[in-house]
Write a protein that holds these residues in place. Structure first.
Motif, PDB file in Angstrom:
ATOM      1  N   THR A   1       0.933  -1.016  -0.034  1.00 46.51           N
ATOM      2  CA  THR A   1       0.036  -0.125  -0.083  1.00 46.51           C
ATOM      3  C   THR A   1       0.761   1.190   0.134  1.00 46.51           C
ATOM      4  O   THR A   1       0.195   2.221  -0.181  1.00 46.51           O
ATOM      5  N   GLY A   2       2.264   1.149   0.174  1.00 44.51           N
ATOM      6  CA  GLY A   2       3.074   2.284   0.420  1.00 44.51           C
ATOM      7  C   GLY A   2       2.772   2.987   1.831  1.00 44.51           C
ATOM      8  O   GLY A   2       3.432   4.063   1.938  1.00 44.51           O
ATOM      9  N   GLU A   3       1.823   2.481   2.715  1.00 41.36           N
ATOM     10  CA  GLU A   3       1.755   3.068   3.976  1.00 41.36           C
ATOM     11  C   GLU A   3       2.968   3.186   4.572  1.00 41.36           C
ATOM     12  O   GLU A   3       3.767   2.243   4.779  1.00 41.36           O
ATOM     13  N   THR A   4       3.133   4.218   5.537  1.00 36.84           N
ATOM     14  CA  THR A   4       4.373   4.565   6.520  1.00 36.84           C
ATOM     15  C   THR A   4       4.102   4.669   7.830  1.00 36.84           C
ATOM     16  O   THR A   4       2.912   5.133   8.263  1.00 36.84           O
ATOM     17  N   GLY A   5       4.890   4.869   8.531  1.00 40.44           N
ATOM     18  CA  GLY A   5       4.806   4.959  10.218  1.00 40.44           C
ATOM     19  C   GLY A   5       4.003   3.807  10.891  1.00 40.44           C
ATOM     20  O   GLY A   5       3.781   2.722  10.209  1.00 40.44           O
ATOM     21  N   GLU A   6       3.569   4.079  11.811  1.00 39.28           N
ATOM     22  CA  GLU A   6       2.771   3.141  12.665  1.00 39.28           C
ATOM     23  C   GLU A   6       1.640   2.589  11.863  1.00 39.28           C
ATOM     24  O   GLU A   6       1.282   1.545  12.156  1.00 39.28           O
TER      25      GLU A   6
ATOM     26  N   VAL B   1      10.784  -0.672  -2.841  1.00 37.03           N
ATOM     27  CA  VAL B   1       9.408  -0.885  -2.420  1.00 37.03           C
ATOM     28  C   VAL B   1       8.640  -0.919  -3.589  1.00 37.03           C
ATOM     29  O   VAL B   1       7.906  -1.964  -4.095  1.00 37.03           O
ATOM     30  N   SER B   2       9.048  -0.379  -4.890  1.00 38.30           N
ATOM     31  CA  SER B   2       8.644  -0.563  -6.263  1.00 38.30           C
ATOM     32  C   SER B   2       8.682  -1.842  -6.689  1.00 38.30           C
ATOM     33  O   SER B   2       8.044  -2.521  -7.492  1.00 38.30           O
ATOM     34  N   THR B   3       9.970  -2.368  -6.697  1.00 44.90           N
ATOM     35  CA  THR B   3      10.464  -3.647  -7.146  1.00 44.90           C
ATOM     36  C   THR B   3       9.828  -4.861  -6.272  1.00 44.90           C
ATOM     37  O   THR B   3       9.816  -5.724  -6.681  1.00 44.90           O
ATOM     38  N   ALA B   4       9.550  -4.787  -5.106  1.00 47.84           N
ATOM     39  CA  ALA B   4       9.148  -5.861  -4.142  1.00 47.84           C
ATOM     40  C   ALA B   4       7.561  -6.033  -4.505  1.00 47.84           C
ATOM     41  O   ALA B   4       7.126  -7.183  -4.141  1.00 47.84           O
ATOM     42  N   LYS B   5       7.080  -5.148  -5.037  1.00 44.30           N
ATOM     43  CA  LYS B   5       5.574  -5.483  -5.503  1.00 44.30           C
ATOM     44  C   LYS B   5       5.209  -6.517  -6.275  1.00 44.30           C
ATOM     45  O   LYS B   5       6.003  -6.536  -7.595  1.00 44.30           O
ATOM     46  N   THR B   6       4.261  -7.203  -6.187  1.00 41.76           N
ATOM     47  CA  THR B   6       4.041  -8.214  -7.176  1.00 41.76           C
ATOM     48  C   THR B   6       2.550  -7.731  -7.720  1.00 41.76           C
ATOM     49  O   THR B   6       1.721  -7.223  -6.958  1.00 41.76           O
TER      50      THR B   6
ATOM     51  N   GLU C   1      -0.215  -6.000 -10.127  1.00 42.54           N
ATOM     52  CA  GLU C   1      -0.491  -4.645 -10.788  1.00 42.54           C
ATOM     53  C   GLU C   1      -0.388  -3.796  -9.327  1.00 42.54           C
ATOM     54  O   GLU C   1       0.459  -2.655  -9.344  1.00 42.54           O
ATOM     55  N   ASP C   2      -1.256  -3.913  -8.526  1.00 38.01           N
ATOM     56  CA  ASP C   2      -1.482  -3.022  -7.275  1.00 38.01           C
ATOM     57  C   ASP C   2      -0.839  -3.565  -6.070  1.00 38.01           C
ATOM     58  O   ASP C   2      -1.054  -3.410  -4.890  1.00 38.01           O
ATOM     59  N   GLY C   3       0.003  -4.461  -6.323  1.00 39.75           N
ATOM     60  CA  GLY C   3       0.685  -5.229  -5.113  1.00 39.75           C
ATOM     61  C   GLY C   3      -0.249  -6.487  -4.521  1.00 39.75           C
ATOM     62  O   GLY C   3      -1.452  -6.251  -4.737  1.00 39.75           O
ATOM     63  N   GLU C   4       0.484  -7.317  -3.917  1.00 42.76           N
ATOM     64  CA  GLU C   4      -0.332  -8.267  -3.205  1.00 42.76           C
ATOM     65  C   GLU C   4      -0.204  -8.437  -1.655  1.00 42.76           C
ATOM     66  O   GLU C   4       0.837  -8.033  -1.212  1.00 42.76           O
TER      67      GLU C   4
END
Ligand code: ATP
Ligand code: ATP
Ligand code: ATP
Ligand code: MG
Ligand code: MG
Ligand code: MG
Lengths: 115, 115, 115
Positions: B107-112, C78-83, C85-88
């Motif tokens: 999700t790209g969420e950060t922090g807690e 973070v961008s390369t770790a995503k599997t 389209e929107d991450g899983e």
């Protein structure tokens, strides 16, 4: 309280741990890891076949130490991790971070007394 | 945001993880490691043969927690890591460091929010 | 000097390491770990048998970086770790801590020069 992490050559593990113990650093945690340093991936040839060597097996050591013991422990680790006369590529990387708390499970002791 | 690292006896892994989950600490990372504590290397005898026991297999747990959850998580880990009535030698060591950033990849969420 | 730790899906290891190297981040340490995220333990059924799935095999990457490289390295990981389209779910967790010292064993270099 500090945490020393050292990624070393497996062949140096026994010497480092025995030197640490002689110097009073008996506690240590060791993990087998795969590492790549500044040289990065290399291309090697085996029987005419090209293949890339990316990682080498290393040992990751962790050592909890009191601040007053930090320099002594670092010197010992760095000097014992070296292979050959002047050291060799891949001999290792060491880093230090600060800890906020340490606890010995058996006794509940905290801080430097728990190291 | 804090990082708790706990090196425990493998036999306590399942209890600790299930207690953590019940208490709402579902995320955890476990690594098999080799450890030595304050007792250091010992010499043991087996069928008249002397050999030194240096390392024992342990589990290294990592737990990302919010600062407000730190004490609760530590209490739970330390109490569940103990074996026997009053704990035994080798039951474990726990340490805490501070984190500057945490990111949930999906999700790209950060922090807690990313814990 | 910062330490980035990223727990990722094994299937993304090669892409992440090759992207890191292209971006000039050649040094990295990888450990096989068992992880559980926010979803915690699940109960699954196999041929009518119930069993609980608690941990999945992940790779724990560590990356020492200069402070000025931190955001670039994080974005790339973070961008390369995503599997997908929107991450899983389970794609990974990344955290950052501060380091007080880094040493290259071979040369004795310290600080950012030792990364
Ligand atoms: N920047 C880094 N981030 C994370 N781990 C690293 C980094 N650099 C080195 N390591 C770890 O330390 C191990 C030993 O590194 P190495 O001794 O090759 O460092 P180096 O900087 O390449 O020095 P040298 O030029 O002497 O080889 C690597 O295999 C890797 O596990
Ligand atoms: N100073 C230390 N540095 C790094 N790791 C440590 C240290 N002390 C203990 N550990 C790790 O924690 C594990 C458990 O340690 P242990 O419970 O034996 O601690 P201890 O201080 O010897 O306490 P006890 O006297 O109860 O045995 C060790 O096997 C090792 O992996
Ligand atoms: N709170 C945590 N403490 C320690 N390790 C964690 C924590 N959360 C996740 N991890 C590690 O990161 C790995 C990947 O986590 P994961 O991507 O499932 O995170 P998540 O918060 O559950 O996000 P998502 O909802 O996208 O699955 C886990 O398998 C575990 O090894
Ligand atoms: Mg190198
Ligand atoms: Mg002990
Ligand atoms: Mg998850």
């Amino acid at each position: 309280m500090k945490l020393i992490t050292a990624v070393i050559k497996p062949i140096r593990l026994e010497s480092i741990c025995s030197e640490l113990e002689k110097a009073g650093f008996s506690g240590v945690t060791a993990t087998e890891v795969q590492g790549r340093g500044a040289q990065g991936g290399r291309t090697e040839y085996y029987r005419g076949q090209e293949f890339s060597v990316k990682f080498r097996t290393k040992i990751r050591l962790e050592l909890l130490v009191a601040e007053s013991d930090l320099e002594r422990a670092l010197d010992l680790i760095v000097s014992t991790a070296k292979t050959g006369e002047d050291g060799e590529i891949g001999d290792g990387k060491v880093w230090v971070s600060s800890l906020e708390q340490i606890i010995r499970v058996r006794t509940g002791e905290t801080g430097e007394a728990a190291i």
